[in-house]
Design a protein around this motif. Sequence first.
Motif, PDB file in Angstrom:
ATOM      1  N   GLU A  77      59.112  13.787   2.853  1.00 32.83           N
ATOM      2  CA  GLU A  77      58.156  14.308   3.837  1.00 32.83           C
ATOM      3  C   GLU A  77      58.841  14.776   5.118  1.00 32.83           C
ATOM      4  N   ASN A  78      59.943  14.138   5.494  1.00 31.68           N
ATOM      5  CA  ASN A  78      60.680  14.608   6.672  1.00 31.68           C
ATOM      6  C   ASN A  78      61.305  15.980   6.424  1.00 31.68           C
ATOM      7  N   SER A  79      61.650  16.246   5.168  1.00 33.97           N
ATOM      8  CA  SER A  79      62.186  17.571   4.829  1.00 33.97           C
ATOM      9  C   SER A  79      61.115  18.638   4.982  1.00 33.97           C
ATOM     10  N   ILE A  80      59.867  18.274   4.685  1.00 26.15           N
ATOM     11  CA  ILE A  80      58.752  19.207   4.874  1.00 26.15           C
ATOM     12  C   ILE A  80      58.569  19.496   6.358  1.00 26.15           C
ATOM     13  N   MET A  81      58.630  18.444   7.185  1.00 26.26           N
ATOM     14  CA  MET A  81      58.450  18.625   8.618  1.00 26.26           C
ATOM     15  C   MET A  81      59.610  19.392   9.239  1.00 26.26           C
ATOM     16  N   LYS A  82      60.775  19.313   8.594  1.00 25.18           N
ATOM     17  CA  LYS A  82      61.934  20.058   9.093  1.00 25.18           C
ATOM     18  C   LYS A  82      61.656  21.558   9.075  1.00 25.18           C
ATOM     19  N   LYS A  83      60.846  22.011   8.143  1.00 25.84           N
ATOM     20  CA  LYS A  83      60.508  23.432   8.055  1.00 25.84           C
ATOM     21  C   LYS A  83      59.635  23.875   9.217  1.00 25.84           C
ATOM     22  N   LEU A  84      59.075  22.908   9.934  1.00 30.21           N
ATOM     23  CA  LEU A  84      58.283  23.217  11.121  1.00 30.21           C
ATOM     24  C   LEU A  84      59.120  23.093  12.391  1.00 30.21           C
ATOM     25  N   GLY A  85      60.433  22.885  12.214  1.00 35.09           N
ATOM     26  CA  GLY A  85      61.323  22.784  13.364  1.00 35.09           C
ATOM     27  C   GLY A  85      61.506  21.386  13.886  1.00 35.09           C
ATOM     28  N   MET A  86      61.019  20.376  13.153  1.00 33.70           N
ATOM     29  CA  MET A  86      61.148  18.986  13.595  1.00 33.70           C
ATOM     30  C   MET A  86      62.292  18.315  12.847  1.00 33.70           C
ATOM     31  N   PRO A  87      63.365  17.964  13.544  1.00 36.28           N
ATOM     32  CA  PRO A  87      64.543  17.404  12.889  1.00 36.28           C
ATOM     33  C   PRO A  87      64.269  16.041  12.253  1.00 36.28           C
ATOM     34  N   HIS A  88      65.129  15.678  11.318  1.00 36.86           N
ATOM     35  CA  HIS A  88      64.946  14.414  10.598  1.00 36.86           C
ATOM     36  C   HIS A  88      64.941  13.215  11.547  1.00 36.86           C
ATOM     37  N   TRP A  89      65.799  13.261  12.568  1.00 38.28           N
ATOM     38  CA  TRP A  89      65.891  12.104  13.465  1.00 38.28           C
ATOM     39  C   TRP A  89      64.557  11.867  14.182  1.00 38.28           C
ATOM     40  N   TYR A  90      63.889  12.960  14.573  1.00 33.43           N
ATOM     41  CA  TYR A  90      62.615  12.824  15.273  1.00 33.43           C
ATOM     42  C   TYR A  90      61.548  12.249  14.339  1.00 33.43           C
ATOM     43  N   SER A  91      61.439  12.816  13.142  1.00 35.72           N
ATOM     44  CA  SER A  91      60.434  12.349  12.183  1.00 35.72           C
ATOM     45  C   SER A  91      60.665  10.891  11.815  1.00 35.72           C
ATOM     46  N   THR A  92      61.926  10.524  11.592  1.00 35.29           N
ATOM     47  CA  THR A  92      62.249   9.155  11.186  1.00 35.29           C
ATOM     48  C   THR A  92      61.949   8.157  12.296  1.00 35.29           C
ATOM     49  N   LEU A  93      62.432   8.430  13.498  1.00 34.06           N
ATOM     50  CA  LEU A  93      62.197   7.520  14.624  1.00 34.06           C
ATOM     51  C   LEU A  93      60.716   7.418  14.952  1.00 34.06           C
ATOM     52  N   LEU A  94      60.013   8.554  14.912  1.00 30.11           N
ATOM     53  CA  LEU A  94      58.584   8.545  15.212  1.00 30.11           C
ATOM     54  C   LEU A  94      57.820   7.683  14.226  1.00 30.11           C
TER      55      LEU A  94
END
Length: 286
Positions: A100-117
């Motif tokens: 799912e973080n890879s999906i959000m990466k396509k919206l410009g949100m890096p893995h570190w942000y998605s994971t920490l959030l």
Amino acid sequence: MKQLINQSLKTALLIIKLVIPFYLLADILIYFGILQKISFIFEPITSIMGLSPEVSLSIAAGVLFNLYAAIAFAAPLGLTPYEWTILGLFLGIAHALPVENSIMKKLGMPHWYSTLLRIGVGIVAVIVFRALPIHIEGKTLQKEISLPHYDSFWDMLGNSLYNASVLAVKIIILITIIIIVMHFIKEKLFKNKNLSAPFSIITGIILGITYGAGILIAEKNRLSKKELLFVGTFLMIAHSLIEDPLLFVLFGANFWLLVSIRVILAVIFSYLVVKFYPFKHKTQNF
């Protein structure tokens, strides 16, 4: 109808492949005392959440894989409804991170942000839940989980296979009903709707992060960075608020608390992120 049947069969096969092997693995680890020996490594995390260290493998499976794997690991542990609600809160927010973080990466949100959030808000959700003056069975947590005991390895294997199969059937029935309902929602309610940020939130809340983010990906060139960040942050905290909570309700978790806490935190954190993030660049990447 054919597509609906195929989707149900594929989902059922996925559940069988995940639930039964992971359930058996959990019982084998318990039987040979391996789980008890390695669980102390995760004790700092589980102690914050108010769970026994033995739940750590369930958390790890959920974070790295999906909720089916997490439930398969947790089911043999004999958790109380209170503990299942805690697990459902955290994993409802922080599951399947690699995908799912890879999906959000396509919206410009890096893995570190998605994971920490997602991990951070998941822990906050549990802390908020534990502070609430409510009564749910098993609120007084046991210091040690009452692990199952068997007379022999083959006795354990037989019981484990039976319990895993029963659990798989329950989940398949539940998910099949949800698939039918979701199909109706997609075909009758969401068909030919205008794509927008609010609509992606509604879609994500009902159908899941993949559908909600998919709408954003299709429309991201028409949305501002502020809109993308707000909706993306919201969806990572509050998505699939029907299917995911109901999986934990099977074990006595409180559905309304699972949903309401996630929605409230999604609104708060999305607002704070957008309010304090400096939008100085024109690019859509962080």
